[in-house]
Motif scaffolding. Sequence first.
Motif, PDB file in Angstrom:
ATOM      1  N   ARG A   1       0.837  -1.210   0.000  1.00  0.00           N
ATOM      2  CA  ARG A   1       0.000   0.000   0.000  1.00  0.00           C
ATOM      3  C   ARG A   1       0.872   1.260   0.000  1.00  0.00           C
ATOM      4  N   LEU A   2       1.937   1.248   0.785  1.00  0.00           N
ATOM      5  CA  LEU A   2       2.833   2.406   0.821  1.00  0.00           C
ATOM      6  C   LEU A   2       3.556   2.580  -0.510  1.00  0.00           C
ATOM      7  N   GLU A   3       3.965   1.469  -1.114  1.00  0.00           N
ATOM      8  CA  GLU A   3       4.622   1.542  -2.421  1.00  0.00           C
ATOM      9  C   GLU A   3       3.705   2.162  -3.469  1.00  0.00           C
ATOM     10  N   GLN A   4       2.459   1.749  -3.481  1.00  0.00           N
ATOM     11  CA  GLN A   4       1.521   2.279  -4.475  1.00  0.00           C
ATOM     12  C   GLN A   4       1.351   3.786  -4.330  1.00  0.00           C
ATOM     13  N   ASP A   5       1.218   4.254  -3.099  1.00  0.00           N
ATOM     14  CA  ASP A   5       1.082   5.693  -2.866  1.00  0.00           C
ATOM     15  C   ASP A   5       2.363   6.433  -3.261  1.00  0.00           C
ATOM     16  N   PHE A   6       3.507   5.869  -2.900  1.00  0.00           N
ATOM     17  CA  PHE A   6       4.795   6.493  -3.197  1.00  0.00           C
ATOM     18  C   PHE A   6       5.028   6.560  -4.703  1.00  0.00           C
ATOM     19  N   GLU A   7       4.787   5.464  -5.386  1.00  0.00           N
ATOM     20  CA  GLU A   7       4.995   5.456  -6.845  1.00  0.00           C
ATOM     21  C   GLU A   7       4.068   6.454  -7.540  1.00  0.00           C
ATOM     22  N   GLN A   8       2.822   6.528  -7.095  1.00  0.00           N
ATOM     23  CA  GLN A   8       1.885   7.488  -7.689  1.00  0.00           C
ATOM     24  C   GLN A   8       2.390   8.920  -7.512  1.00  0.00           C
ATOM     25  N   THR A   9       2.885   9.240  -6.318  1.00  0.00           N
ATOM     26  CA  THR A   9       3.434  10.573  -6.070  1.00  0.00           C
ATOM     27  C   THR A   9       4.609  10.865  -6.987  1.00  0.00           C
ATOM     28  N   LEU A  10       5.506   9.906  -7.130  1.00  0.00           N
ATOM     29  CA  LEU A  10       6.686  10.096  -7.976  1.00  0.00           C
ATOM     30  C   LEU A  10       6.296  10.269  -9.439  1.00  0.00           C
ATOM     31  N   ARG A  11       5.352   9.482  -9.905  1.00  0.00           N
ATOM     32  CA  ARG A  11       4.934   9.587 -11.311  1.00  0.00           C
ATOM     33  C   ARG A  11       4.228  10.913 -11.585  1.00  0.00           C
ATOM     34  N   GLN A  12       3.511  11.417 -10.614  1.00  0.00           N
ATOM     35  CA  GLN A  12       2.847  12.710 -10.791  1.00  0.00           C
ATOM     36  C   GLN A  12       3.858  13.850 -10.894  1.00  0.00           C
ATOM     37  N   ARG A  13       5.005  13.696 -10.257  1.00  0.00           N
ATOM     38  CA  ARG A  13       6.046  14.730 -10.321  1.00  0.00           C
ATOM     39  C   ARG A  13       6.791  14.707 -11.652  1.00  0.00           C
ATOM     40  N   ALA A  14       6.889  13.548 -12.267  1.00  0.00           N
ATOM     41  CA  ALA A  14       7.777  13.380 -13.423  1.00  0.00           C
ATOM     42  C   ALA A  14       7.171  13.980 -14.685  1.00  0.00           C
ATOM     43  N   PRO A  15       8.005  14.606 -15.520  1.00  0.00           N
ATOM     44  CA  PRO A  15       7.530  15.127 -16.799  1.00  0.00           C
ATOM     45  C   PRO A  15       7.394  14.010 -17.817  1.00  0.00           C
ATOM     46  N   GLN A  16       6.808  14.330 -18.942  1.00  0.00           N
ATOM     47  CA  GLN A  16       6.720  13.361 -20.030  1.00  0.00           C
ATOM     48  C   GLN A  16       8.113  13.093 -20.591  1.00  0.00           C
ATOM     49  N   ALA A  17       8.374  11.868 -20.966  1.00  0.00           N
ATOM     50  CA  ALA A  17       9.671  11.511 -21.550  1.00  0.00           C
ATOM     51  C   ALA A  17       9.854  12.231 -22.883  1.00  0.00           C
ATOM     52  N   PRO A  18      11.087  12.578 -23.242  1.00  0.00           N
ATOM     53  CA  PRO A  18      11.323  13.244 -24.535  1.00  0.00           C
ATOM     54  C   PRO A  18      10.994  12.318 -25.692  1.00  0.00           C
ATOM     55  N   GLU A  19      10.775  12.915 -26.853  1.00  0.00           N
ATOM     56  CA  GLU A  19      10.500  12.131 -28.052  1.00  0.00           C
ATOM     57  C   GLU A  19      11.685  11.220 -28.358  1.00  0.00           C
ATOM     58  N   PRO A  20      11.415   9.971 -28.719  1.00  0.00           N
ATOM     59  CA  PRO A  20      12.521   9.046 -29.015  1.00  0.00           C
ATOM     60  C   PRO A  20      13.368   9.523 -30.192  1.00  0.00           C
ATOM     61  N   GLY A  21      14.657   9.307 -30.075  1.00  0.00           N
ATOM     62  CA  GLY A  21      15.616   9.601 -31.130  1.00  0.00           C
ATOM     63  C   GLY A  21      16.838   8.759 -30.857  1.00  0.00           C
ATOM     64  N   ASP A  22      18.005   9.304 -31.124  1.00  0.00           N
ATOM     65  CA  ASP A  22      19.215   8.620 -30.693  1.00  0.00           C
ATOM     66  C   ASP A  22      19.192   8.586 -29.162  1.00  0.00           C
ATOM     67  N   PHE A  23      19.148   7.385 -28.588  1.00  0.00           N
ATOM     68  CA  PHE A  23      18.874   7.304 -27.157  1.00  0.00           C
ATOM     69  C   PHE A  23      19.931   8.002 -26.324  1.00  0.00           C
ATOM     70  N   ALA A  24      21.199   7.696 -26.570  1.00  0.00           N
ATOM     71  CA  ALA A  24      22.258   8.254 -25.725  1.00  0.00           C
ATOM     72  C   ALA A  24      22.268   9.777 -25.825  1.00  0.00           C
ATOM     73  N   GLU A  25      22.174  10.297 -27.031  1.00  0.00           N
ATOM     74  CA  GLU A  25      22.193  11.755 -27.212  1.00  0.00           C
ATOM     75  C   GLU A  25      21.008  12.400 -26.510  1.00  0.00           C
ATOM     76  N   THR A  26      19.829  11.803 -26.666  1.00  0.00           N
ATOM     77  CA  THR A  26      18.621  12.347 -26.037  1.00  0.00           C
ATOM     78  C   THR A  26      18.726  12.283 -24.520  1.00  0.00           C
TER      79      THR A  26
END
Length: 315
Positions: free
Chosen positions: A74-99
């Motif tokens: 239960r604590l993990e679920q709440d913690f993960e939800q909080t962390l995901r809400q803070r995170a921005p959208q991932a950048p558009e895929p391209g050359d992975f290392a450069e991005t």
Amino acid sequence: MPMLSPTSRGQLSQAVLDALRSGGTSLLDDAPEPDNTEDAQLALWTMYEQHHGGFDDISDDLEWDPHVLGVRRRLEQDFEQTLRQRAPQAPEPGDFAETFFDFVADHEGPSLSAHVHRSATEAQVREFLRHKSIYHLKESDHTTWVVPRLSGPVKAAVMELQYDEYGAGNPNRLHATMFADGLHASDLESAYGAYINEAPVEILEQNNVMSMFGLNRRLRAASLGFLAAFETTSSVPSRRIAQGLDRLGFPPEMIEYYTEHVEADAVHEQLAVRTICGVLIEEEPALYDDVYFGAWTSMDLEDRYAHRMLEEWAA
């Protein structure tokens, strides 16, 4: 020195500690809600530590106790939800290392290492080292949990990095051992977990997220993204901290821990980004977003700790 369970910080962590110390874990089926984030994070840290070194006052038989795992989930679920809400959208895929390197370079946050380098007092640096001991005395162990969940090429690359972290076969060169030697030389307690009762909530969150990512197979990409961002942002701060320690007259053993990471992490960042995360994404493109979720979380939690400490020290 025995590793004893910590002091509670609210009604939930007290209930968890009472149940673990007594063995009466069925009482956790009616566990109270946490009083606050700090209470929840300490309870979670205590349960995760059962999978690390454990406690001398808690039975190892309770590591996989279903009542404990129910609260942890239960604590993990709440913690993960909080962390995901803070995170921005991932950048558009391209050359992975450069991005990925651009993603990390574009992240702006407060620099605790710059403060240690230029102006921190000895008392401030000692507090910093006490806090960081919660992780550095078990350094990299959480990543090892991920290894069985990976394909051969990614597994081999992770183990190449871990081999360095674990001293390349020399127990005296384990990074955790080097940090302990530095603490001892600095007249600080070098026993694992000695300073948990003064660790702020941001330190608990940093340690908990590494354990959560490492212990859950579905979060393996987040764990490796966390690793890649950690390694990519470590070399320059390690040099600054080493110079700050030298400025303040800390012993060579403590300085050596950080100088070791200046060179090692410059190599590890390429390995972690290109050969670990890059190959993982080639094999499993669906894990792309989670790699960036882990990377963002690594940088964001470090920012939160830096904000707290710089504000406290300024006050």
